[in-house]
Design a protein around this motif. Structure first.
Motif, PDB file in Angstrom:
ATOM      1  N   LEU A  84       0.836  -1.213   0.000  1.00 41.39           N
ATOM      2  CA  LEU A  84       0.000   0.000   0.000  1.00 41.39           C
ATOM      3  C   LEU A  84       0.866   1.256   0.000  1.00 41.39           C
ATOM      4  O   LEU A  84       0.593   2.219  -0.718  1.00 41.39           O
ATOM      5  CB  LEU A  84      -0.899   0.006   1.248  1.00 41.39           C
ATOM      6  N   ARG A  85       1.949   1.227   0.805  1.00 40.87           N
ATOM      7  CA  ARG A  85       2.828   2.407   0.894  1.00 40.87           C
ATOM      8  C   ARG A  85       3.503   2.697  -0.440  1.00 40.87           C
ATOM      9  O   ARG A  85       3.671   3.852  -0.837  1.00 40.87           O
ATOM     10  CB  ARG A  85       3.881   2.187   1.991  1.00 40.87           C
ATOM     11  N   ARG A  86       3.874   1.609  -1.148  1.00 42.54           N
ATOM     12  CA  ARG A  86       4.547   1.789  -2.436  1.00 42.54           C
ATOM     13  C   ARG A  86       3.624   2.505  -3.419  1.00 42.54           C
ATOM     14  O   ARG A  86       4.019   3.388  -4.157  1.00 42.54           O
ATOM     15  CB  ARG A  86       4.952   0.415  -2.994  1.00 42.54           C
ATOM     16  N   ILE A  87       2.336   2.094  -3.428  1.00 42.98           N
ATOM     17  CA  ILE A  87       1.378   2.738  -4.343  1.00 42.98           C
ATOM     18  C   ILE A  87       1.193   4.206  -3.962  1.00 42.98           C
ATOM     19  O   ILE A  87       1.122   5.085  -4.822  1.00 42.98           O
ATOM     20  CB  ILE A  87       0.017   2.005  -4.301  1.00 42.98           C
ATOM     21  N   ALA A  88       1.134   4.463  -2.657  1.00 43.50           N
ATOM     22  CA  ALA A  88       0.898   5.839  -2.193  1.00 43.50           C
ATOM     23  C   ALA A  88       2.155   6.695  -2.265  1.00 43.50           C
ATOM     24  O   ALA A  88       2.075   7.927  -2.169  1.00 43.50           O
ATOM     25  CB  ALA A  88       0.379   5.811  -0.758  1.00 43.50           C
ATOM     26  N   GLY A  89       3.322   6.044  -2.393  1.00 42.74           N
ATOM     27  CA  GLY A  89       4.576   6.798  -2.407  1.00 42.74           C
ATOM     28  C   GLY A  89       4.917   7.382  -1.048  1.00 42.74           C
ATOM     29  O   GLY A  89       5.412   8.513  -0.957  1.00 42.74           O
TER      30      GLY A  89
END
Ligand code: 2P0
Length: 337
Positions: A84-89
């Motif tokens: 999730l963090r990767r998608i949100a940056g």
């Protein structure tokens, strides 16, 4: 994180039970692509609820499971929060509070409902704007069966329709076959043990891939089974779905039992309950069984037959209690307290 997102959200989701089983991964990549198609129904009364709070003041992720801090399952949750963090940056740590109103990790698909709820909550908390198909792909990357719990009623993962891998998501996704209202089947879950299973599905699947002599035969059958099961669900053909679904269940377990060492998820009470269901069916009661990576026996009943089947299962020595469920809705975001 979207400027409108608060970093906090709550979502709920229900376990699903596969009528055509998933067992096996296409590779050991972190995208967790399944090696076989599957088809399931989503339950109503069993439920996971998950709150996420991405918080700059946290030094590390935290997991609270059923009210208690859980360090053992934290690594898997943290790895999935990273998706999730990767998608949100972002790199913000997260506190996850999740609870199940049913036994965790005992073959009742708590990872399906738990990860479906985590994706729905994460999507809302971070303002990711993922549509259902994208959420399903992301949930699948966390736990294969979770992709199906995004949807209510009947859902399938049909691999020939899978798309070329996308960054973050991979390719396989679930889609709805029919709403719960299309065919309000009833499900009785005979609880024969509340203990956590000793060999989790991920480890069991890998063992089967590496050692079962029947694994290749298993891989070759599921696309056809899913196509057939979808037609039977749409036609509400209980008798043929009963035969096909028991076939898929026993085929999966036969292959898993032939792994080395053999995976034997059944207890004696599981087998007694299977015989009970078949005797009921032979006596004219429209019911069939299925069973997953644990000893609980699920009896799928035609509308109106749940009470009769539950009474018969409850009488069996070794059955501790019987949960009755209707078919339920997909994952959804709930209001925060
Ligand atoms: C199913 N099961 O189709 C099958 C039948 C258990 C037996 O999906 O490794 O927890 O997280 O992708 O989804 C259980 O496997 O496995 C499962 P991972 P998952 O419902």
């Amino acid at each position: 994180m979207s400027v409108l997102a608060s970093g906090r959200a709550r979502a709920s989701a229900h376990p699903n039970i596969a009528l055509i089983k998933y067992w096996g991964k296409a590779s050991d990549s972190e995208l967790n692509e399944p090696a076989v198609s599957s088809l399931s129904l989503t339950l109503d009364e069993l439920r996971s609820e998950t709150c996420v709070a991405f918080d700059e003041s946290l030094k590390s992720d935290e997991l609270w499971l059923n009210g208690k801090r859980d360090e053992q399952k934290l690594a898997r949750i943290s790895a999935n929060l990273d998706k999730l963090r990767r998608i949100a940056g972002i790199d913000t740590r997260c506190r996850v509070e999740t609870s199940n109103n049913f036994p965790t990790a005992a073959g009742l698909a708590s990872s399906a409902s738990g990860f479906a709820a985590l994706v729905a909550a994460g999507n809302a908390a971070l303002g990711l704007g993922l549509d259902l198909k994208q959420q399903s792909m992301l949930a699948r990357a966390m736990s294969g069966s979770a992709a199906r719990s995004l949807y209510g009623g009947f859902a399938k993962i049909y691999l020939p329709d899978a798309e070329p891998a996308q960054t973050h998501f991979g390719s396989a996704y679930a889609e709805q076959v029919a709403e719960a209202e299309h065919w309000p089947l009833e499900v009785c879950v005979a609880i024969v043990s509340e203990d956590e299973k000793k060999i989790g599905s991920t480890e069991g699947m890998e063992r089967s891939r590496l050692s079962s002599p029947y694994y290749q035969a298993w891989l070759s059958g599921n696309d056809v089974d899913v196509v057939q099961a979808e037609k039977l669900v749409l036609a509400r053909d209980f008798e043929q779905l009963a035969e096909l679904s028991e076939f898929s269940c026993l085929k999966m377990h036969a292959m898993a039992m032939a792994s080395r060492p053999g995976l034997l998820y059944w207890s004696g009470a599981t087998v007694d309950a299977m015989h009970c269901v078949r005797e009921l069916r032979a006596g004219g009661v429209p019911v069939f069984f299925t069973n997953d990576a644990g000893p609980q026996l699920k009896a799928i009943c035609a509308p109106g037959y749940g009470a009769k089947v539950a009474d018969a299962l409850a009488e069996l020595h070794g059955v501790k209690r019987v949960l009755r469920c209707a078919l339920g809705p997909g994952a959804r975001v709930e209001a925060l307290d």
